[in-house]
Design an enzyme around this catalytic site. Structure first.
Site, short mmCIF file in Angstrom:
data_model
loop_
_atom_site.label_atom_id
_atom_site.label_comp_id
_atom_site.label_asym_id
_atom_site.label_seq_id
_atom_site.Cartn_x
_atom_site.Cartn_y
_atom_site.Cartn_z
N ARG A 121 0.89 -1.18 0.00
CA ARG A 121 0.00 0.00 0.00
C ARG A 121 0.91 1.21 0.00
O ARG A 121 1.71 1.41 0.92
CB ARG A 121 -0.90 0.00 1.24
CG ARG A 121 -1.56 1.35 1.47
CD ARG A 121 -2.66 1.30 2.50
NE ARG A 121 -3.84 0.65 1.95
CZ ARG A 121 -5.06 0.76 2.48
NH1 ARG A 121 -5.27 1.47 3.57
NH2 ARG A 121 -6.10 0.14 1.92
N HIS A 148 -7.47 0.96 -6.36
CA HIS A 148 -7.69 0.12 -5.17
C HIS A 148 -8.38 -1.18 -5.63
O HIS A 148 -9.54 -1.43 -5.32
CB HIS A 148 -8.53 0.88 -4.14
CG HIS A 148 -8.48 0.31 -2.76
ND1 HIS A 148 -7.71 -0.79 -2.41
CD2 HIS A 148 -9.11 0.69 -1.59
CE1 HIS A 148 -7.87 -1.06 -1.13
NE2 HIS A 148 -8.70 -0.18 -0.62
N GLN A 151 -10.11 -3.88 -3.21
CA GLN A 151 -11.38 -3.39 -2.67
C GLN A 151 -12.50 -3.60 -3.69
O GLN A 151 -13.59 -4.05 -3.34
CB GLN A 151 -11.26 -1.90 -2.32
CG GLN A 151 -12.54 -1.28 -1.83
CD GLN A 151 -12.97 -1.80 -0.46
OE1 GLN A 151 -12.22 -1.72 0.49
NE2 GLN A 151 -14.18 -2.33 -0.36
N ASP A 244 -17.13 7.53 -1.53
CA ASP A 244 -15.86 7.37 -0.82
C ASP A 244 -15.55 8.71 -0.16
O ASP A 244 -16.20 9.72 -0.46
CB ASP A 244 -14.75 6.97 -1.82
CG ASP A 244 -13.44 6.62 -1.14
OD1 ASP A 244 -13.42 6.39 0.09
OD2 ASP A 244 -12.40 6.59 -1.84
N CYS A 284 -16.22 1.83 0.77
CA CYS A 284 -15.08 0.98 1.13
C CYS A 284 -14.68 1.12 2.59
O CYS A 284 -14.03 0.25 3.14
CB CYS A 284 -13.90 1.26 0.20
SG CYS A 284 -13.20 2.93 0.39
N ARG A 312 -13.61 -8.38 1.71
CA ARG A 312 -12.18 -8.16 1.45
C ARG A 312 -11.41 -9.46 1.72
O ARG A 312 -10.52 -9.86 0.97
CB ARG A 312 -11.62 -7.06 2.36
CG ARG A 312 -12.13 -5.66 2.09
CD ARG A 312 -11.71 -5.13 0.74
NE ARG A 312 -10.26 -5.08 0.57
CZ ARG A 312 -9.47 -4.09 1.02
NH1 ARG A 312 -9.99 -3.06 1.63
NH2 ARG A 312 -8.17 -4.11 0.81
N1 NVA Z 1 -9.87 6.88 -1.25
C1 NVA Z 1 -9.52 6.44 0.08
C2 NVA Z 1 -9.72 4.97 0.21
C3 NVA Z 1 -9.40 4.43 1.59
C4 NVA Z 1 -9.54 2.95 1.68
C5 NVA Z 1 -8.07 6.83 0.38
O1 NVA Z 1 -7.23 6.64 -0.49
O2 NVA Z 1 -7.81 7.30 1.48
N1 CP Z 2 -11.16 0.01 2.59
C1 CP Z 2 -9.88 -0.04 3.00
O1 CP Z 2 -8.95 -0.25 2.22
O2 CP Z 2 -9.73 0.08 4.33
P1 CP Z 2 -8.35 0.28 5.11
O3 CP Z 2 -7.79 1.61 4.73
O4 CP Z 2 -8.75 0.21 6.57
O5 CP Z 2 -7.41 -0.83 4.73
#
Ligand code: NVA
Ligand code: CP
Length: 325
Positions: A121, A148, A151, A244, A284, A312
């Site tokens: 990540r 992502h 997800q 989101d 998500c 997930r």
């Molecule tokens: N768009 C959000 C998704 C978190 C799972 C982010 O990147 O923070």
């Molecule tokens: N939806 C998601 O990716 O959650 P986290 O940021 O908690 O991993």
């Protein structure tokens, strides 16, 4: 519920193996490969619910690099590896040498000597591509600024379980069109024959290249891609509504600006009246009640956000089983 899944959906998957070695973005996979993963996820979910052990990855180890926070991704990958008989190692970039300037390519080469797969990540999507280029083990994208995909595989699984089909549905995404979720949803939707409409304020439309590619892919599956500034137009007759956060990880400095820019793009009862009566709501998570969605919607009867979070685990176990065994 699983029985409700249309046999037609199951038969779409003809390939039993994935052609890809990594899981970086959904546009890398064929429609059949996505269905193969969804079917495998359903099988693995069934085994887990029945309490049957399924150690397909006995002795295998997944390295998990995190340069951003996570609850769901970290826990579901770790638990998933454990349930598959393997093990996961959490590698915070704060603690490993990557955070002190060691190169991605050296990190990839070194980790490949120890582990059987790497999940990462990070911020830049190019970092994942570079990691995959230099790693000799499979690389899984656990979120970048651009995509992502794990997800969205879980999202497709959730929609399939609740609606019994994917092809022919209309998915509507309201909010930040220029973020990882919007991009992966676009790719995922068109791969499985869903129409997608995205409503975002000016300045927050999806990435042009990703949109163009989605439109091209949609031509093969009969899926349309609509991008608009008008939430009402986007949500009309939608089967699935997704939103989101307005401020993604790494954009915290822009929070005030974004709160203003996204006024009028909240998913609330009034807006949802224009969707189909039996719409599903997905997010998500983490969510900000009162910003991108009201509590009434996310905690209401149409919301499947916790099934989505659970999925997930099952979706990622399918990815891990295919890539690591
Ligand atoms: N768009 C959000 C998704 C978190 C799972 C982010 O990147 O923070
Ligand atoms: N939806 C998601 O990716 O959650 P986290 O940021 O908690 O991993």
């Amino acid at each position: 519920m699983l029985e409700a899944i249309n046999a037609e959906e199951k038969n779409v998957a003809t390939e039993k193996q994935l052609l890809v070695n990594d899981f970086i973005q959904l546009s890398d996979l064929s429609s059949a490969e996505i269905h193969t993963l969804l079917n495998e996820a359903l099988e693995l979910k069934k085994l887990q619910k029945e309490g049957k052990s399924h150690p397909f990855l006995s002795g295998k180890v997944l390295g998990m690099i995190f340069e951003k926070s996570s609850t769901r991704t970290r826990v579901s990958f770790e638990v998933g590896m454990l349930q598959l008989g393997g093990h996961a190692i959490f590698l915070s970039s704060k603690d490993i040498q990557l955070g002190r300037g060691e190169s991605i390519s050296d990190t990839a080469k070194v980790l490949s000597r120890y582990v059987d797969g790497i999940m990462i990540r990070t911020f830049s999507h190019e970092s994942v591509e570079e990691l995959a280029e230099h790693a000799t083990v499979p690389v899984i994208n656990g979120l970048t600024d651009l995509h992502h995909p794990t997800q969205v595989l879980a999202d497709l699984l959730t929609i399939l379980e609740h609606k019994g089909k994917l092809a022919g549905l209309k998915l509507c995404y309201i909010g930040d069109g220029n973020n990882n979720m919007a991009h992966s949803l676009m790719e995922g939707a068109v791969k499985v024959g869903m129409d997608i409409s995205i409503a975002s304020p000016p300045g927050f439309l999806p990435n042009g290249k990703i949109t163009e590619r989605a439109i091209q892919m949609g031509a093969e599956t009969n899926s349309s891609v609509m991008i608009t500034h008008d939430p009402l137009q986007a949500i009309k007759d939608a089967d699935v509504i997704v939103t989101d956060v307005w401020t993604s990880m790494g954009q915290e400095d822009e929070t005030a600006l974004r709160l203003k820019a996204f006024e009028g793009f909240q998913v609330n009862q009034e807006l949802c009246k224009h969707a189909k009566a039996d719409f599903l709501f997905l997010h998500c998570l983490p969510a900000h009640r009162g910003e991108e969605v009201t509590a009434e919607i996310i905690d209401g009867s149409h919301s499947v956000v916790f099934d989505e979070a659970e999925n997930r685990l099952h979706a990622q176990k399918a990815i891990l089983k295919f890539l690591l065994s």
